[in-house]
Design a protein around this motif. Structure first.
Motif, PDB file in Angstrom:
ATOM      1  N   GLY A   1      -3.643   0.022  -5.776  1.00  0.00           N
ATOM      2  CA  GLY A   1      -3.974   0.874  -5.505  1.00  0.00           C
ATOM      3  C   GLY A   1      -2.656   1.861  -6.599  1.00  0.00           C
ATOM      4  O   GLY A   1      -3.075   2.458  -6.169  1.00  0.00           O
TER       5      GLY A   1
ATOM      6  N   ASP B   1       0.929  -1.209  -0.362  1.00  0.00           N
ATOM      7  CA  ASP B   1      -0.258   0.193  -0.352  1.00  0.00           C
ATOM      8  C   ASP B   1       0.703   1.138  -0.214  1.00  0.00           C
ATOM      9  O   ASP B   1       0.513   2.627  -0.639  1.00  0.00           O
TER      10      ASP B   1
ATOM     11  N   ALA C   1      -2.174   4.690   3.462  1.00  0.00           N
ATOM     12  CA  ALA C   1      -2.043   3.476   3.230  1.00  0.00           C
ATOM     13  C   ALA C   1      -2.997   2.683   4.083  1.00  0.00           C
ATOM     14  O   ALA C   1      -3.662   3.113   5.346  1.00  0.00           O
TER      15      ALA C   1
ATOM     16  N   ILE D   1      -5.856   3.814   0.586  1.00  0.00           N
ATOM     17  CA  ILE D   1      -5.184   2.657  -0.533  1.00  0.00           C
ATOM     18  C   ILE D   1      -6.245   1.283   0.456  1.00  0.00           C
ATOM     19  O   ILE D   1      -5.716   1.326   1.601  1.00  0.00           O
ATOM     20  N   CYS D   2      -7.159   0.701  -0.198  1.00  0.00           N
ATOM     21  CA  CYS D   2      -7.941  -0.536   0.569  1.00  0.00           C
ATOM     22  C   CYS D   2      -8.668   0.133   2.298  1.00  0.00           C
ATOM     23  O   CYS D   2      -9.313   1.071   1.928  1.00  0.00           O
TER      24      CYS D   2
END
Length: 321
Positions: A165, A16, A76, A107-108
């Motif tokens: 990502g 990430d 992240a 990201i996620c």
């Protein structure tokens, strides 16, 4: 120069951090110096940060020392963020930093940090489908899209799991620097500039989640082999040799998705493949994928992807050899 900062922490998923940053770093190979990306990692904690896979990274500075107005600020993700929370000063700083940034995102599972900072309130976002319900409980006012690799809502950008990502970073790179630079970066990394299937996480839903001899897995395989057949939940329950109620409960528990949703995802996947790779008329695609009626297929595409089958084909069909 375009400034990019990524907020990391102990327990972050290393890809990430590295994935998106590598995209922008690689882009600098194809850009004039004045157009370069200036990259910075900000740490939530002081000192080395041990990622979830054991890799240790050293942030450029602690977040509290960063008062820049970044062009892009990313957060992240990490496997423990569903339950992991940070001190309130992290969220206060993030709200102010996001307000100053031209663009910001996650990201996620980094979306949980944004949500706890109040940055997803009333917004449309995505995350890995497995985290969607948890994120919705943290931020009930957000509209969580479980069928997208990434989502843009104004200045907010969010992505699904892990390598998504990279997809998100390539998308942003395309917006800022154009297709040619993004394509060159994708080639250097040996990844798709735009994955087959467009922005969809659907392929994750079609993978078996159970043992090969599980009735659920057998039903999933039956669906994939018989898209034009009767795939009503009742018919599938009969194939599994279960009562309708028990089958629905077991399938949803093991597959993390309802039988009806799985069927529609499978038919969507087949239709997308034909739209991307053939010139087959829409009526024949609707029939072959089990939708039977082009209007029914169109409604499914509009509901799930926000576009029509024709528009999808125009955007994603592979060029003729």
């Amino acid at each position: 120069m375009t400034s990019v900062a990524l907020l990391a922490f102990s327990g972050a998923q290393s890809i990430d951090v590295a994935g998106p940053m590598d995209v922008f770093a690689e882009a600098n190979r194809f850009l004039l110096p004045e157009s370069h990306y200036k990259l910075e990692v900000l740490g939530i904690e002081h000192g080395p940060l041990r990622c979830s896979n054991g890799v240790t990274i050293l942030a450029d500075r602690h977040f509290s020392e960063a008062h820049d107005a970044y062009d892009l600020l990313l957060v992240a993700g990490g496997p423990e963020l569903v339950h992991q929370e940070f001190d309130q000063d992290v969220y206060v700083w993030l709200r102010h930093a996001a307000a100053r940034a031209q663009r910001f995102g996650s990201i996620c599972s980094g979306a949980f940090i944004l949500a706890r900072a109040g940055l997803l309130d009333g917004k449309t976002a995505t995350i890995h489908w497995n985290y969607a319900h948890a994120l919705a409980s943290v931020c009930p006012t957000a509209q969580i899209k479980t069928d997208r690799l990434y989502v843009q809502d104004g200045r907010l950008y969010t992505s699904a799991g892990v390598t998504a990502g990279i997809d998100l970073a390539l998308y942003m790179l395309t917006q800022e620097r154009g297709n040619e630079v993004a394509l060159n970066v994708a080639k250097r990394h040996v990844v798709f500039m735009r994955r087959a299937g467009g922005l969809s996480q659907f392929t994750g839903y079609l993978a078996p989640y159970t043992q090969e001899d599980s009735p659920v897995t057998q039903v999933q395989q039956y669906v994939l082999d018989n898209l034009k057949g009767d795939l009503s939940t009742g018919a599938l329950a009969s194939i599994a040799k279960m009562s309708l109620r028990n089958f629905t409960r077991v399938f949803t528990r093991e597959a993390k998705i309802s039988p009806a949703e799985f069927v529609e995802n499978a038919r969507m996947g087949a239709a997308r493949t034909m739209l991307e790779n053939t010139r087959t008329p829409l009526k024949k695609i609707a029939d072959a994928s089990g939708f039977n009626d082009p209007d029914r297929m169109r409604k499914a595409f509009q509901r799930r992807l926000g576009t029509s089958p024709l528009q999808y084909r125009q955007k994603f069909r592979a060029p003729s050899p």
